[in-house]
Each structure stands twice: as C-alpha cells, then as structure tokens.
Write an enzyme that holds these catalytic residues in place. Sequence first.
Site, short mmCIF file in Angstrom:
data_model
loop_
_atom_site.label_atom_id
_atom_site.label_comp_id
_atom_site.label_asym_id
_atom_site.label_seq_id
_atom_site.Cartn_x
_atom_site.Cartn_y
_atom_site.Cartn_z
N PHE A 132 0.86 -1.19 0.00
CA PHE A 132 0.00 0.00 0.00
C PHE A 132 0.90 1.25 0.00
CE2 PHE A 132 -2.72 3.26 1.72
CZ PHE A 132 -3.91 3.05 1.03
N ASP A 201 2.66 -4.42 8.88
CA ASP A 201 1.43 -3.66 8.68
C ASP A 201 0.27 -4.66 8.69
OD1 ASP A 201 -0.79 -2.34 7.65
OD2 ASP A 201 0.38 -1.11 6.26
N TYR A 226 -10.38 0.93 11.18
CA TYR A 226 -11.59 1.33 10.45
C TYR A 226 -12.05 0.28 9.44
CZ TYR A 226 -7.70 3.13 7.60
OH TYR A 226 -6.51 3.26 6.93
N LYS A 227 -11.22 -0.76 9.22
CA LYS A 227 -11.61 -1.79 8.24
C LYS A 227 -12.35 -2.91 8.97
CE LYS A 227 -7.46 -0.95 5.41
NZ LYS A 227 -7.96 -0.54 4.10
N ARG A 376 -12.09 -5.50 -5.90
CA ARG A 376 -11.88 -6.16 -4.59
C ARG A 376 -13.21 -6.39 -3.91
NH1 ARG A 376 -7.80 -3.15 -0.60
NH2 ARG A 376 -9.58 -1.74 -0.64
C1 LIG Z 1 -1.86 -1.97 3.94
C2 LIG Z 1 -2.36 -0.60 4.26
N1 LIG Z 1 -1.58 0.24 4.97
C3 LIG Z 1 -2.00 1.49 5.27
C4 LIG Z 1 -3.24 1.94 4.88
C5 LIG Z 1 -3.72 3.33 5.21
O1 LIG Z 1 -2.98 3.96 6.20
P1 LIG Z 1 -3.62 5.15 7.09
O2 LIG Z 1 -4.44 4.48 8.16
O3 LIG Z 1 -2.46 5.89 7.62
O4 LIG Z 1 -4.48 5.96 6.18
C6 LIG Z 1 -4.08 1.09 4.15
C7 LIG Z 1 -5.42 1.58 3.72
O5 LIG Z 1 -6.18 0.97 3.07
C8 LIG Z 1 -3.62 -0.19 3.83
O6 LIG Z 1 -4.39 -1.02 3.11
#
Ligand SMILES: Cc1ncc(COP(=O)(O)O)c(C=O)c1O
Length: 417
Positions: A132, A201, A226-227, A376
């Site tokens: 990402f 991550d 938030y997911k 997706r």
């Molecule tokens: C793997 C991954 N890392 C980071 C993020 C987003 O990061 P942040 O919470 O800082 O917006 C996402 C968002 O979809 C993601 O899929």
Amino acid sequence: MSDAASAAIPPTLSRVRQWDRDDPLGGFKSRFALPEEVLYLDGNSLGAQPIAAREAVAKVMDQWRDELIQAWNQGWFDAPERLGDLLAPLIGARRGEVLVSDNITLNLYKLLGEVTAVAKPGQAVLSEGGNFPTDGYIAQGFCRFAGLAHRWWPEGEALEQHLEGVSVVVLSHVNYRTGAVRDMADVTRRVHAAGAEVVWDLAHSAGALPVALNACGVRYAVGCTYKYLNGGPGAPGFVYVASERHDSAVWQPLSGWHGHAVPFAFDDDYRPADDIRRFRTGTHSAVIYAALEASLTLWQAVDMAKVRAKSLALSGLFQATIAEHLNDYAIVDITPAAACRGSQVALIDAEHGYAIVQALIARGVIGDYREPGLMRFGFTPLYLSHEDVWRAGQAFCEVLDSGEYLDPRFAARGSVT
Ligand SMILES: Cc1ncc(COP(=O)(O)O)c(C=O)c1O
C-alpha cells in the site's frame, strides 16, 4: 467450515440458507446497522457500523455537554491504552503492548524512528514493492529527514537478497491488492537472522484472521481499526511494540506531550513514558474512540478461529458463484489459494473493472476498485451471511450478462474509488 470454499459448482440457495442456519457467528449480524437493500462487500475498506457505536458516540456528546473538560478524567484521556488492551488479544499481543493512536502512516514513522535510532550508521530502510503506497511514501519521507538510504524490495525477488545493510523492513501481513498472506513467523525469523528488524502492517489482517504477534516473535507492528474492526470513518490506528522493546532510553521521533512520562507536569524537556504510552503524540478524538471502544467490546466475544473458517467459506462461495462468468468475460481471479489468502477476493479486468464495480454499486452490491484493473470484494463474517454472498455473486453475473456495466454513467470517476 462449510464445504462452500471447495465447491466446484455454484451451490443452491437452499443449501446456502442451511449454512446460515448452522453458522456459529450468525447472531452477530443483528448487532450491526446496515441498510436493508445493501450487500456490503467493502468491510476491508470501511467496516460497517455496530449499533452500539452510535449509542457510545451519543453518550460522549452527552458527557461533553454535561461534564465539559472534566470528562477527560472520566475515561477519555486513557482511551489509547484501554483500547489497546481490548485489541491486544485479537492480534496475539499481551496487555500493555498495544496503543490505539494516530494512524498507520504516523505510527510507521514512529517505529521507523525508534528502530533506526539504534541502527548502525549507513544502514537502509527497505520497503516492499507493491505494498500500500503510504508505507513506502512515509519510509521515503522518514529517510529524507533522517539522512538514511531508502531501498525497494521488488515483488517476486527473494527477500534475503535485499537485506544486506538494512536495519528495518516494512512489510504487509496481507497484501491489499491480492489478499496474499505472508508466513509471519517464518519471515520474522529470517529478517531477524539477517540482523534486521521488521515492522508488520496489519491493515488487512486485524479482525480478518487470527494474528499471533507474540508467538511469531514479532517486535513491531502497526494497523488500522476502520476496516475489519469496524471502528468507524477515521478511527485511529494502533501500534504494537513487544514488551521486551519497551525501552524509554530510545525516543520515537514524534515526541508529543501525551507521550511524556508526566504530561501534566508541563516540563520544558521531553522525557518519554516508560511503557507503550510513549507512542502517544497529542490530543485524540474522544468521539471516534468511543465508537471504536463499542466495536472492540463486541469483538471480545468473537472467536477468531470461527471468523477465519467463515471468511474462507464466504470467499470460496463467492468464487464458486461467479467462476463460470469469469471465463466467459476474460476476468482473471488472482485470489491466492484458501490457505494463503486474507478475507477478500481479487479480480482483474483492466478494461471494465471500474465500470463493473460501479454497476454493482448501483444495484446495492458494494465492493471497491483499485488501479490498475482490480475489483476487490471483502468478506466480513460478523455481518455477512452466506445468502448475502450468494446474492452478491448472482448480481455480479447479472451485471455482466446484461451488459449494464457498459452504460457510460459507470465510467465516471469519483475521488474515492
Ligand atoms: C496496507 C495498508 N496500509 C496502510 C493503509 C492506510 O494507512 P492510514 O491508516 O495511515 O491511512 C491502508 C489503507 O487501506 C492499507 O491497506
């Protein structure tokens, strides 16, 4: 797990309904507020709203009205640690090892600073190609300011070939595009053996599948709520640091007043807290923390093994329902095999992918689209039934057969896809 995941032919509706009757997680759906007419396959971007979250937010509004500033002493101020302890068992961490704070981007910056503070001079930060974007962007930004080299690990190459001279590598546990899951224990062991550190991550794993940070020997990780964890739009991220690395002699670079050992001492000089609180920065939102706390409270009753079993059943069911149409319309399913997938199905149609997703949304079947060409579909076992997924699969087939995705209105792009 039902046998839906391995079904070669699409199951009948009556069979699917039987799976719902046998579903040990079926009772959770009623604890979410979802529009009747919507089939929501985008909980991998923004989770659905727990009914308790609305009530919790209303309660904070009342507290704000009635208690004013005093409410900070009534659970608001220590929410980052308290919610971290609620989250810890869901990712295989101990109490005191998780802090709910800021977002993935900022938490990565903190951990990159923390890890490289004790690295040998001249060592590099390594990012994985195809991750990402924010993970790479923030590593590049950090390296510019810290005067460190930044390097890429290209997709498909052996990691060991790129670990020479690296102090830290940032890796996703589940790839946001394909949904491929890494063997966390094995990769962590290999990176540590090469003398480097790994920051994981967990954006697409927390709440999606069992995660065992302690058992895998992981020392550093970040993630979002938030997911799959249903914390709400803009809900905070989290940072995990194994207790063996709670060393207040090392500063994380975003040394704000809430991370000070005694924030209300108002000292001139910074002195980090000697526990996970040193990853705090500044004032957080009591409102969104309340929404997240309601969701994490709900999650305490959830068995992650059952989530995993149902997630695989749902993604397999979706694939079985649409499989024949993929061949007919030259759409490629890049979802990994069940054992090494997260909680999503990933389909590629470079020409029509965006329009197909828009046509589905117009029918109330919400998935998302990522460039280039990726459709997706996320599977969230707490609020999706087998029948929902079966119906979503039917809608996918109908959108293709009717040709409705070719309508020019489905080509118009919004700023969020
Ligand atoms: C793997 C991954 N890392 C980071 C993020 C987003 O990061 P942040 O919470 O800082 O917006 C996402 C968002 O979809 C993601 O899929």
